[in-house]
Design a protein around this motif. Structure first.
Motif, PDB file in Angstrom:
ATOM      1  N   ASP A  38       0.806  -1.215   0.000  1.00  0.00           N
ATOM      2  CA  ASP A  38       0.000   0.000   0.000  1.00  0.00           C
ATOM      3  C   ASP A  38       0.846   1.275   0.000  1.00  0.00           C
ATOM      4  OD1 ASP A  38       0.985  -0.580   2.517  1.00  0.00           O
ATOM      5  OD2 ASP A  38      -0.689   0.396   3.570  1.00  0.00           O
ATOM      6  N   ARG A  39       2.158   1.111  -0.107  1.00  0.00           N
ATOM      7  CA  ARG A  39       3.045   2.276  -0.057  1.00  0.00           C
ATOM      8  C   ARG A  39       4.048   2.211  -1.190  1.00  0.00           C
ATOM      9  NH1 ARG A  39       6.739   3.924   5.190  1.00  0.00           N
ATOM     10  NH2 ARG A  39       7.264   6.045   4.532  1.00  0.00           N
ATOM     11  N   THR A  40       4.192   3.325  -1.913  1.00  0.00           N
ATOM     12  CA  THR A  40       5.085   3.366  -3.071  1.00  0.00           C
ATOM     13  C   THR A  40       6.318   4.223  -2.833  1.00  0.00           C
ATOM     14  OG1 THR A  40       3.123   3.159  -4.475  1.00  0.00           O
ATOM     15  CG2 THR A  40       5.174   3.772  -5.559  1.00  0.00           C
ATOM     16  N   TYR A  41       6.180   5.272  -2.007  1.00  0.00           N
ATOM     17  CA  TYR A  41       7.268   6.230  -1.800  1.00  0.00           C
ATOM     18  C   TYR A  41       7.544   6.407  -0.310  1.00  0.00           C
ATOM     19  CZ  TYR A  41       5.763   7.341  -6.551  1.00  0.00           C
ATOM     20  OH  TYR A  41       5.412   7.257  -7.870  1.00  0.00           O
ATOM     21  N   VAL A  42       8.794   6.721   0.013  1.00  0.00           N
ATOM     22  CA  VAL A  42       9.153   6.970   1.410  1.00  0.00           C
ATOM     23  C   VAL A  42       8.444   8.219   1.917  1.00  0.00           C
ATOM     24  CG1 VAL A  42      11.052   7.492   3.001  1.00  0.00           C
ATOM     25  CG2 VAL A  42      11.387   5.827   1.154  1.00  0.00           C
ATOM     26  N   ILE A  43       8.504   9.281   1.127  1.00  0.00           N
ATOM     27  CA  ILE A  43       7.803  10.530   1.450  1.00  0.00           C
ATOM     28  C   ILE A  43       6.778  10.762   0.352  1.00  0.00           C
ATOM     29  CG2 ILE A  43       8.045  13.011   1.844  1.00  0.00           C
ATOM     30  CD1 ILE A  43      10.859  12.524   2.825  1.00  0.00           C
ATOM     31  N   GLU A  44       5.525  10.459   0.641  1.00  0.00           N
ATOM     32  CA  GLU A  44       4.460  10.563  -0.353  1.00  0.00           C
ATOM     33  C   GLU A  44       4.234  12.028  -0.734  1.00  0.00           C
ATOM     34  OE1 GLU A  44       3.055   7.973  -1.673  1.00  0.00           O
ATOM     35  OE2 GLU A  44       3.552   6.327  -0.302  1.00  0.00           O
ATOM     36  N   ASP A  46       5.124  14.784  -2.662  1.00  0.00           N
ATOM     37  CA  ASP A  46       6.125  15.390  -3.545  1.00  0.00           C
ATOM     38  C   ASP A  46       6.759  14.352  -4.465  1.00  0.00           C
ATOM     39  OD1 ASP A  46       5.585  17.771  -2.361  1.00  0.00           O
ATOM     40  OD2 ASP A  46       7.467  17.947  -1.271  1.00  0.00           O
ATOM     41  N   ALA A  47       7.123  13.195  -3.898  1.00  0.00           N
ATOM     42  CA  ALA A  47       7.792  12.165  -4.690  1.00  0.00           C
ATOM     43  C   ALA A  47       6.886  11.647  -5.802  1.00  0.00           C
ATOM     44  CB  ALA A  47       8.227  11.017  -3.778  1.00  0.00           C
ATOM     45  N   GLU A  48       5.631  11.405  -5.479  1.00  0.00           N
ATOM     46  CA  GLU A  48       4.687  10.931  -6.493  1.00  0.00           C
ATOM     47  C   GLU A  48       4.504  11.971  -7.597  1.00  0.00           C
ATOM     48  OE1 GLU A  48       0.159   9.082  -6.751  1.00  0.00           O
ATOM     49  OE2 GLU A  48       0.742  10.357  -5.066  1.00  0.00           O
ATOM     50  N   GLY A  49       4.423  13.242  -7.203  1.00  0.00           N
ATOM     51  CA  GLY A  49       4.275  14.307  -8.184  1.00  0.00           C
ATOM     52  C   GLY A  49       5.454  14.393  -9.128  1.00  0.00           C
ATOM     53  N   TYR A  50       6.662  14.317  -8.583  1.00  0.00           N
ATOM     54  CA  TYR A  50       7.857  14.362  -9.431  1.00  0.00           C
ATOM     55  C   TYR A  50       7.881  13.176 -10.400  1.00  0.00           C
ATOM     56  CZ  TYR A  50      10.148  18.112  -6.770  1.00  0.00           C
ATOM     57  OH  TYR A  50      10.480  19.321  -6.200  1.00  0.00           O
ATOM     58  N   TRP A  51       7.525  12.006  -9.895  1.00  0.00           N
ATOM     59  CA  TRP A  51       7.557  10.805 -10.736  1.00  0.00           C
ATOM     60  C   TRP A  51       6.564  10.920 -11.892  1.00  0.00           C
ATOM     61  CZ3 TRP A  51      10.886   6.778 -10.839  1.00  0.00           C
ATOM     62  CH2 TRP A  51      10.527   5.675 -11.619  1.00  0.00           C
ATOM     63  N   LYS A  52       5.352  11.387 -11.598  1.00  0.00           N
ATOM     64  CA  LYS A  52       4.334  11.514 -12.642  1.00  0.00           C
ATOM     65  C   LYS A  52       4.709  12.571 -13.664  1.00  0.00           C
ATOM     66  CE  LYS A  52       0.367   9.749 -10.057  1.00  0.00           C
ATOM     67  NZ  LYS A  52      -0.970  10.059  -9.490  1.00  0.00           N
ATOM     68  N   LEU A  53       5.285  13.677 -13.210  1.00  0.00           N
ATOM     69  CA  LEU A  53       5.729  14.708 -14.147  1.00  0.00           C
ATOM     70  C   LEU A  53       6.832  14.169 -15.056  1.00  0.00           C
ATOM     71  CD1 LEU A  53       5.758  17.893 -11.876  1.00  0.00           C
ATOM     72  CD2 LEU A  53       4.309  17.495 -13.879  1.00  0.00           C
ATOM     73  N   ALA A  54       7.734  13.363 -14.486  1.00  0.00           N
ATOM     74  CA  ALA A  54       8.794  12.763 -15.296  1.00  0.00           C
ATOM     75  C   ALA A  54       8.199  11.823 -16.340  1.00  0.00           C
ATOM     76  CB  ALA A  54       9.773  12.014 -14.393  1.00  0.00           C
ATOM     77  N   GLN A  55       7.162  11.097 -15.976  1.00  0.00           N
ATOM     78  CA  GLN A  55       6.519  10.201 -16.939  1.00  0.00           C
ATOM     79  C   GLN A  55       5.885  10.977 -18.088  1.00  0.00           C
ATOM     80  OE1 GLN A  55       4.010   8.004 -14.109  1.00  0.00           O
ATOM     81  NE2 GLN A  55       5.133   6.137 -14.642  1.00  0.00           N
ATOM     82  N   THR A  56       5.277  12.128 -17.778  1.00  0.00           N
ATOM     83  CA  THR A  56       4.685  12.929 -18.854  1.00  0.00           C
ATOM     84  C   THR A  56       5.761  13.391 -19.834  1.00  0.00           C
ATOM     85  OG1 THR A  56       4.873  15.075 -17.685  1.00  0.00           O
ATOM     86  CG2 THR A  56       2.890  13.775 -17.283  1.00  0.00           C
ATOM     87  N   MET A  57       6.930  13.742 -19.307  1.00  0.00           N
ATOM     88  CA  MET A  57       8.033  14.164 -20.179  1.00  0.00           C
ATOM     89  C   MET A  57       8.509  12.998 -21.050  1.00  0.00           C
ATOM     90  SD  MET A  57      10.431  16.589 -17.809  1.00  0.00           S
ATOM     91  CE  MET A  57      10.072  18.334 -17.637  1.00  0.00           C
ATOM     92  N   PHE A 144      12.917   9.996  -4.460  1.00  0.00           N
ATOM     93  CA  PHE A 144      12.442  10.753  -5.618  1.00  0.00           C
ATOM     94  C   PHE A 144      12.081  12.169  -5.178  1.00  0.00           C
ATOM     95  CE2 PHE A 144      10.959   6.314  -6.862  1.00  0.00           C
ATOM     96  CZ  PHE A 144      12.161   6.028  -7.505  1.00  0.00           C
ATOM     97  N   LEU A 145      13.067  12.833  -4.615  1.00  0.00           N
ATOM     98  CA  LEU A 145      12.949  14.208  -4.148  1.00  0.00           C
ATOM     99  C   LEU A 145      14.132  14.994  -4.709  1.00  0.00           C
ATOM    100  CD1 LEU A 145      11.967  13.490  -0.437  1.00  0.00           C
ATOM    101  CD2 LEU A 145      10.434  14.244  -2.254  1.00  0.00           C
ATOM    102  N   SER A 146      13.995  16.301  -4.786  1.00  0.00           N
ATOM    103  CA  SER A 146      14.951  17.111  -5.532  1.00  0.00           C
ATOM    104  C   SER A 146      16.191  17.534  -4.746  1.00  0.00           C
ATOM    105  CB  SER A 146      14.249  18.378  -6.044  1.00  0.00           C
ATOM    106  OG  SER A 146      13.791  19.172  -4.952  1.00  0.00           O
ATOM    107  N   GLU A 147      16.280  17.180  -3.453  1.00  0.00           N
ATOM    108  CA  GLU A 147      17.351  17.732  -2.613  1.00  0.00           C
ATOM    109  C   GLU A 147      18.755  17.465  -3.153  1.00  0.00           C
ATOM    110  OE1 GLU A 147      14.071  18.812  -0.499  1.00  0.00           O
ATOM    111  OE2 GLU A 147      14.448  16.813  -1.283  1.00  0.00           O
ATOM    112  N   THR A 148      19.056  16.217  -3.516  1.00  0.00           N
ATOM    113  CA  THR A 148      20.421  15.893  -3.935  1.00  0.00           C
ATOM    114  C   THR A 148      20.749  16.488  -5.299  1.00  0.00           C
ATOM    115  OG1 THR A 148      20.388  13.848  -2.645  1.00  0.00           O
ATOM    116  CG2 THR A 148      22.051  14.023  -4.367  1.00  0.00           C
TER     117      THR A 148
END
Length: 419
Positions: A38-44, A46-57, A144-148
């Motif tokens: 039932d869990r896909t991301y460590v920090i739900e 923001d991470a899901e949003g970044y992943w979906k935006l990357a998929q659209t690209m 899947f967060l932008s910090e690094t």
């Protein structure tokens, strides 16, 4: 063995250790998530949003997510990185995490380059080593967060600015100065594309550059204009695209308003709580641009009407930013708090000592303490946590390395380190 060759071997060892730790963390994190269907991301969120935006690209679809569509929700820098990784290794969370882990290793290498440029190779290698073994830096590098990725682009921009600062003002170096000024503008823009809060650094850099150029004001203005031109040209595609989809001049995103209200509202605590956005459904009756303006105005109005609460929130946010251990409840286990604190507290102590022994070296202090103090001020207004401090810790580790080296030199009565 010559000193330079020995340091090169040490640097290689540091990078191998960094890769081993980060790849290990990537595997561990993915296995832990795989055990929780039932869990896909460590920090739900923001991470899901970044992943979906990357998929659209990757799929060539319009750059937007959610319904109603959010077209200017995030800067495209990190989604571009994720989309590039997906194009190479596929849309596998596990494989993309390994790509991000390797970018974390590259970040450690750029710490070395910046430390070497500011001080010397020894400090650069030691600062890279501190970054390599930091539990928080290793952990965040595979999320899947932008910090690094922001830390990587920010460090590159700082390195370019140091290279530019070291170029003499004489006419013989004019072309070289212009070239590095252009590279500085481009590198600042790349960091800005990942984290829009980096925008305010540009006028600060230009002002400092001009004011510090005693007797060479004309050349400084020329280089500053080239820097601004490079930054503006890099920014134009995003601004033009945003105007096309919104009809307004939007140089950043249309999420700044809700983010500001998140930090300045009656229920604010300094932590992020965006439930108000889901509850109010303002996008049902407003455009994305109007929504952003709406929340910005509400946040400003609340701050004006409740200055006492704003001051309390600033104190809470300052504490959350500088707290040695994580703030989030999911990271409050004793071993996580201990692992983070055991690294951060000594690093800060050495950084303070490094700042003291380097108190006459303006450029070094600006490049190492400037970013972490800058974001500390930014997050007195917005919500705050260790996560927002993390990218700036990389350059601070250079100052920590100076402190460690200075103590070592003092103890064994060796020659003092100079940049």
């Amino acid at each position: 063995m010559p000193q330079t060759k020995r340091l090169n071997y040490l640097l290689l060892l540091v990078l191998l250790i960094s890769a081993f730790i980060r790849c290990g963390v990537a595997v561990y994190v993915q296995r832990q998530l795989d055990r929780q269907p039932d869990r896909t991301y460590v920090i739900e969120g923001d991470a899901e949003g970044y992943w979906k935006l990357a998929q659209t690209m990757k799929h060539g679809e319009p750059y937007s997510i959610y319904t109603p569509p959010r077209r200017v929700l995030r800067m495209p820098g990190f989604p571009v990185v994720l989309a590039g990784a997906m194009s190479v290794v596929g849309e596998s969370h596990a494989r993309v995490r390994l790509v991000l882990a390797l970018l974390g290793v590259v970040t450690c290498f750029v710490v070395y380059l910046l430390g070497k440029e500011l001080v010397n190779e020894t400090v650069g290698v030691l600062a890279a080593g501190l970054s390599a073994v930091s539990p928080v830096m290793a952990g965040f590098s595979v999320l899947f967060l932008s910090e690094t990725v922001f830390a990587l682009t920010m460090l590159i921009s700082l390195w370019v600015l140091v290279k530019l600062s070291n170029i003499k003002w004489e006419s013989t170096d004019r072309n070289r100065g212009i070239l590095w000024s252009l590279l500085a503008g481009v590198s600042l823009a790349l960091a800005y594309y990942v984290r829009p809060s980096w925008l305010l650094v540009v006028p600060l850099v230009v002002a400092f550059y001009i004011l510090s150029a005693r007797g060479h004001r004309k050349a400084a203005v020329q280089r500053a204009l080239v820097l601004l031109a490079g930054f503006t040209l890099m920014l134009l595609p995003w601004v033009i695209r945003n105007y096309q989809v919104t009809g307004h001049f939007v140089p950043t995103t249309l999420w700044a308003g809700p983010s500001l209200y998140d930090g300045l509202n009656p229920r604010a605590t300094g932590d992020s709580d965006m439930t108000f956005f889901d509850q109010e459904h303002v996008l049902d009756s407003m455009t994305e641009y109007e929504m952003n303006q709406h929340y910005t105005q509400r946040a400003v109005a609340y701050a004006k009407q409740h200055p006492g609460h704003v001051l309390q929130l600033m104190a809470a946010k300052l504490l959350r930013y500088w707290k040695p251990w994580p703030n989030a409840a999911q990271f409050q286990s004793w071993w996580m708090m201990l692992a983070v604190s055991v690294v951060f507290v000594p690093v800060m102590v050495f950084a303070v000592y490094g700042a003291w022994v380097s108190r006459n070296q303006c450029l070094l202090l600006l490049m190492t303490t400037g970013p972490i103090l800058y974001f500390s001020l930014i997050h007195l207004v917005f919500v705050s946590s260790l996560r927002y401090r993390l990218p700036a810790e990389y350059s601070l580790y250079i100052l920590s390395a100076v402190g460690i080296c200075q103590l070592y030199v003092s103890r064994f009565q060796k020659k003092e380190i100079h940049p």
